[in-house]
Enzyme design. Structure first.
Site: not given
Ligand SMILES: Cc1cc2nc3c(=O)[nH]c(=O)nc-3n(C[C@H](O)[C@H](O)[C@H](O)COP(=O)(O)OP(=O)(O)OC[C@H]3O[C@@H](n4cnc5c(N)ncnc54)[C@H](O)[C@@H]3O)c2cc1C
Length: 476
Positions: A278, A281, A310, A345, A363, A386
């Site tokens: 993590e 990441w 959208w 998370n 988003w 996102w």
């Protein structure tokens, strides 16, 4: 006597702070520190009032810790980055600063500001900047062809290889300096910023962060893989608010992890490796942001996804923000965010996916809302998360992978413990009905004070697939 100035920004700690350490390496230099608050700029960047309050609380402690070491921390407030540069140039002149030390920030505006500052100071003040907020500097982990990795797994492999070759030892706090501290500009009682809402349990200060890190690495990290996806359990470190403002460094995390689990790099099935994954990441998204600065401008990584039509229904967006979609796991997640400024998370993934792929809302509206609420708001991680959930990012979930919010809830909160904590109106609903409470209420002939699902997931899924496929074909 030479004067060294340390400009503190996203590095609110005195231990393992590269710029501060370098500024203090000459025992004879006069060392000053400064922090510049830019509330208007923060507002433009949607910084959550909670995060501003957290920065403020940490800044007070840093000021005190530095003062105890004979280093005065000056405080200044101005509107934006441009005026902060003007002020800093004048301050360097006033204090006859010889060298300026700062830790790099990687967002596009921040980089532009620092370049501008260095130009203004050129020939007058020597500027030294450091890669402090990452284990490895951006640009240092590249493919054989010299490019930034776009896929996470090979990035991680190359990253770990580099890590083993790098010196990532943590640096000590500066020693107490003699020479008497100058009178300092006190940090005000609060920043000139909207008042913060209530916040989760995040005591300020690097000591609190280190304490949490020690406990997590000693007592919890072994169970990380089994527990990290279960929001009802405190199975993750909750260190993100500290990492986001630099009250803790990733080197401190890695070194503490390695001290508790020396085999971490060799044992990829372990909880320790899972947690390191993590942290990597986090590095991946920051490295990407430097390689692709358009990410800072909220551009999607995959171009064609910008053509998705959208629906952007404002009522849907509002229901999602308020935790009133009728999908319990999503609503509980959003209420956790609204009430504490932090979200687990797994729930960030579920709630982001729901906004984009069940409600067909762009988003970027979700990205902004998260930023405006999160105490751990971080442009690279938030944008990366996102774009992953929306299938617009590099190495993101494919667009046809659409979470079913009901089965996600059943899987990750099977007894509904988390849901009941945040949705007290569902307290009486039995475990086996908690994810679809209206079905149960109907059978029981009861009326729940809880909204009906605002969309039908099956239909929403089809609509989303159609919208993405049309965009991919170039029909818009
Ligand atoms: C839609 C979405 C938005 C997100 N927004 C943010 C954000 O604004 N700020 C933020 O710090 N994280 C963000 N994340 C990543 C992640 O959810 C949080 O870092 C994590 O929940 C923080 O809890 P923790 O400290 O207990 O994490 P742990 O599981 O203990 O992980 C340790 C640290 O690794 C980093 N980390 C963990 N997961 C990720 C990840 N997926 N991406 C990048 N870094 C990670 C964090 O710094 C975290 O503190 C987001 C994820 C998604 C899906």
């Amino acid at each position: 006597m030479t004067t060294h100035l340390v400009w503190l920004r996203n590095d609110l700690r005195i231990t393992d702070n590269k710029a501060l350490h370098a500024a203090c390496s000459d025992p004879d230099a006069r060392v000053l520190a400064v922090f510049i608050a830019t509330p208007q700029q923060w507002l433009q960047h949607e910084m959550a009032p909670r995060q501003a309050a957290f920065i403020h609380a940490n800044l007070l402690l840093v000021q005190q810790a530095l003062a105890e070491r004979g280093i005065p921390l000056g405080y200044h407030q101005c509107d934006d980055f441009a005026t902060s540069v003007d002020w800093l140039v004048a301050y360097c002149e006033q204090e006859q600063v010889d060298r300026l030390f700062y830790n790099r920030q990687y967002e596009i505006n921040e980089r532009g500001r620092d370049q501008g500052l260095e130009q203004c100071l050129s020939g007058k003040v020597i500027c030294q900047s450091f890669d402090d907020s990452l284990l490895l500097p951006p640009g240092s982990v590249r493919t054989g062809g010299g490019e930034m990795y776009k896929i996470y797994t090979p990035f991680r492999k190359a990253f770990i290889q580099r890590l083993t070759e790098s010196d990532v030892r943590s640096l000590p706090a500066p020693k107490t300096r003699c020479g008497g501290a100058l009178p300092i500009t006190a940090v005000p009682e609060a920043f000139n910023y909207p008042p913060a809402e209530a916040m989760g349990d995040f005591p300020a200060g690097e000591e609190a962060a280190l304490q949490r890190l020690r406990t997590f690495c000693r007592e919890q990290v072994q169970d990380y893989l089994e527990q990290r996806d279960l929001p009802a359990i405190a199975g993750t470190s909750s260190l993100s608010p500290y990492l986001a403002i630099g009250a803790l460094s990733p080197r401190q995390c890695f070194n503490r992890l390695r001290a508790e689990c020396p085999q971490v790099l060799e044992n990829s099935d372990s909880g320790a490796f899972g947690w390191l994954n993590e942290l990597i990441w986090r590095e991946f998204y920051r490295h990407l942001m430097v390689a692709y600065p358009a990410l800072c401008r909220h551009r999607p990584f995959i171009d064609w996804t910008d053509k998705v039509r959208w629906q952007n229904n404002p009522e849907f967006l509002q229901a999602w923000q308020q935790g009133a979609t009728g999908y319990p796991i999503v609503d509980a997640a959003m209420r956790q965010l609204n009430e504490t400024g932090w979200m687990h998370n797994r729930l960030r993934m579920i709630s982001a996916s729901f906004l984009v792929k069940d409600l067909l809302v762009d988003w970027r509206a979700g990205e902004r809302y998260f930023m405006s609420k999160l105490v751990d708001g971080d442009l690279a991680a938030n944008n990366g998360g996102w774009q992953w959930a929306a299938s617009t990012g590099t190495d993101a979930a494919p667009y046809f992978r659409i979470f079913n919010p009901t089965t996600q809830g059943e899987r990750f909160d099977p007894q509904g413990t988390f849901i009941r904590k945040w949705l007290p109106e569902l307290a009486d609903v039995p475990d086996n009905a908690i994810h679809q409470p209206h079905r149960w209420a109907e059978q029981q002939q009861r009326v729940l004070d809880y909204p009906l699902p605002i969309v039908d997931h099956k239909q929403a899924r089809l609509d989303t697939l159609a919208a993405f496929e049309a965009a991919k074909r170039g029909e818009y």
